[in-house]
Design a protein around this motif. Structure first.
Motif, PDB file in Angstrom:
ATOM      1  N   ILE A 184     -11.246  30.656 -16.661  1.00 28.02           N
ATOM      2  CA  ILE A 184     -11.989  30.211 -15.478  1.00 28.02           C
ATOM      3  C   ILE A 184     -11.220  29.045 -14.878  1.00 28.02           C
ATOM      4  O   ILE A 184     -11.206  27.942 -15.418  1.00 28.02           O
ATOM      5  N   GLY A 185     -10.580  29.302 -13.767  1.00 25.34           N
ATOM      6  CA  GLY A 185      -9.705  28.299 -13.165  1.00 25.34           C
ATOM      7  C   GLY A 185     -10.434  27.287 -12.305  1.00 25.34           C
ATOM      8  O   GLY A 185      -9.956  26.165 -12.128  1.00 25.34           O
ATOM      9  N   ALA A 186     -11.588  27.676 -11.766  1.00 25.37           N
ATOM     10  CA  ALA A 186     -12.350  26.751 -10.932  1.00 25.37           C
ATOM     11  C   ALA A 186     -13.804  27.185 -10.888  1.00 25.37           C
ATOM     12  O   ALA A 186     -14.119  28.375 -10.974  1.00 25.37           O
ATOM     13  N   ALA A 231     -17.736  31.563 -10.519  1.00 34.70           N
ATOM     14  CA  ALA A 231     -16.598  31.318 -11.403  1.00 34.70           C
ATOM     15  C   ALA A 231     -15.374  31.992 -10.807  1.00 34.70           C
ATOM     16  O   ALA A 231     -15.412  33.184 -10.489  1.00 34.70           O
ATOM     17  N   ILE A 232     -14.314  31.229 -10.646  1.00 39.29           N
ATOM     18  CA  ILE A 232     -13.049  31.767 -10.145  1.00 39.29           C
ATOM     19  C   ILE A 232     -12.150  31.998 -11.354  1.00 39.29           C
ATOM     20  O   ILE A 232     -11.703  31.052 -12.001  1.00 39.29           O
ATOM     21  N   GLU A 233     -11.919  33.265 -11.666  1.00 41.28           N
ATOM     22  CA  GLU A 233     -11.148  33.610 -12.854  1.00 41.28           C
ATOM     23  C   GLU A 233      -9.726  33.976 -12.467  1.00 41.28           C
ATOM     24  O   GLU A 233      -9.494  34.646 -11.449  1.00 41.28           O
ATOM     25  N   VAL A 234      -8.763  33.526 -13.284  1.00 37.17           N
ATOM     26  CA  VAL A 234      -7.342  33.771 -13.032  1.00 37.17           C
ATOM     27  C   VAL A 234      -6.667  34.161 -14.339  1.00 37.17           C
ATOM     28  O   VAL A 234      -7.242  34.026 -15.422  1.00 37.17           O
ATOM     29  N   LEU A 251     -11.063  24.101  -4.945  1.00 35.04           N
ATOM     30  CA  LEU A 251     -12.401  24.657  -5.171  1.00 35.04           C
ATOM     31  C   LEU A 251     -13.199  23.936  -6.252  1.00 35.04           C
ATOM     32  O   LEU A 251     -14.427  23.957  -6.241  1.00 35.04           O
ATOM     33  N   GLU A 252     -12.520  23.336  -7.217  1.00 31.87           N
ATOM     34  CA  GLU A 252     -13.190  22.826  -8.417  1.00 31.87           C
ATOM     35  C   GLU A 252     -14.219  21.738  -8.103  1.00 31.87           C
ATOM     36  O   GLU A 252     -13.951  20.797  -7.337  1.00 31.87           O
ATOM     37  N   HIS A 253     -15.412  21.873  -8.714  1.00 28.74           N
ATOM     38  CA  HIS A 253     -16.468  20.861  -8.612  1.00 28.74           C
ATOM     39  C   HIS A 253     -16.881  20.515 -10.037  1.00 28.74           C
ATOM     40  O   HIS A 253     -17.551  21.294 -10.718  1.00 28.74           O
TER      41      HIS A 253
END
Length: 323
Positions: free
Chosen positions: A100-102, A207-210, A230-232
């Motif tokens: 989960i990148g962000a 969830a931004i997955e990479v 994007l991250e919070h």
């Protein structure tokens, strides 16, 4: 760490998404946020998942991962650069090769009643038909209104709202976040408060997955620039704590469990409840912990584990199917 368009000539990020209207709307929001913050162009690539094509109930499908696996396979195959998940649908166990990148800022985490004639839950007549496909929401409804007829439903948001407008049902229960992302908030007749009606863990969060290798790259890349934009951090800490409860209980996302965390200044407060399917019983616990910026992830997971252990000690596994 953001890159200007001049630093990323011709960069285009391919974003994988489910093809539903809600998934496309929330992924579109993410794509616009990336471009506005970094100047990097994006393109959306819809992926059909098993959960999108089957008409079986979510509970019968097992819930966890039913919407995520096809997106993850697509990402691992290199067909896109990142994927956007509704975090509440994401299994708590990490997928090999992915991360989960962000976690962007969270939308409203509450559940909402969408009823005919502007009715609230208390105002629905005895025996009213209320639709939901969530075992947690079924238990919460039965606990508040055991006289209601609860109907297991599937379908996208507009399909579910259509059950009400057609008169087939008196009301449905949906997530506020999804309704707002699709511009359907006018259908809401009551928002359930989080302390009395805890939502699914990580509800309202994305969830931004990479690929893990892309996240670990030493050099600045368009992917890492997008993730940084994007991250919070507060949303990630809250969602991590809620998901740690699920992981410790070894429960799927279809289990009758609600959890909600709030990070205020340096204190993370977490409340969670496990419901009997009939709604007749519940076990609930509240915990809080101090969180420092450098150790927020460990503190959040530790808090979730501590609370889950308290639930188990209080007999949560004896009143509800957790997996």
């Amino acid at each position: 760490m953001t890159l200007s368009p001049a630093e990323t000539p011709g960069a285009v990020l391919r974003i994988g998404t489910r093809g539903s209207a809600l998934a496309l709307a929330q992924t579109g929001d993410v794509a616009r946020a990336i471009t506005e913050a970094t100047g990097i162009e994006t393109v959306l690539i819809p992926v059909t998942t098993h959960g999108d094509v089957t008409r079986a109930s979510l509970a019968s499908l097992g819930g966890t991962g039913v919407f995520a696996s096809a997106l993850r396979d697509f990402l691992l195959a290199g067909e896109c650069d990142l994927v956007v998940h509704s975090m509440k649908d994401l299994p708590t166990a990490a997928a090999p090769g992915l991360a989960i990148g962000a976690v962007p800022v969270r939308a409203d985490a509450r559940d909402a009643l969408c009823a005919r004639d502007g009715l609230t839950l208390a105002e629905l007549p005895e025996g009213a038909r209320v639709g939901t496909g969530s075992p947690r929401r079924i238990a919460q409804l039965r606990r508040r209104r055991p006289d209601l007829e609860i109907v297991d439903i599937r379908g996208n948001i507009d399909t579910r709202l259509g059950f009400v407008t057609s008169g087939e049902m008196d009301a449905v229960v949906l997530a506020v976040a999804g309704l707002e992302r699709l511009g359907r908030e006018a259908a809401i007749t009551e928002r359930f408060e989080l302390d009395a009606w805890p939502p699914a863990p990580a509800q309202g969060a994305l969830a931004i997955e990479v690929r893990a290798a892309d996240l670990a790259a030493a050099e600045s890349t368009p992917i890492r620039a997008a993730l940084a934009a994007l991250e919070h951090a507060a949303t990630r800490a809250e969602a991590d704590a809620e998901r740690a409860v699920l992981a410790r209980l070894e429960a799927g996302c279809a289990a009758p469990i609600g959890a909600h965390a709030v990070l205020t200044e340096a204190t993370l407060a977490l409340h969670a409840a496990v419901y009997a399917p009939t709604g007749a019983e519940l076990r609930e616990q509240t915990r809080s912990a101090r969180v420092s910026a450098g150790a927020a992830a460990d503190a959040a997971r530790g808090l979730g584990i501590e609370l889950a252990d308290a639930l188990l000690a209080d007999g949560a596994a004896t009143i509800a199917p957790l997996n």
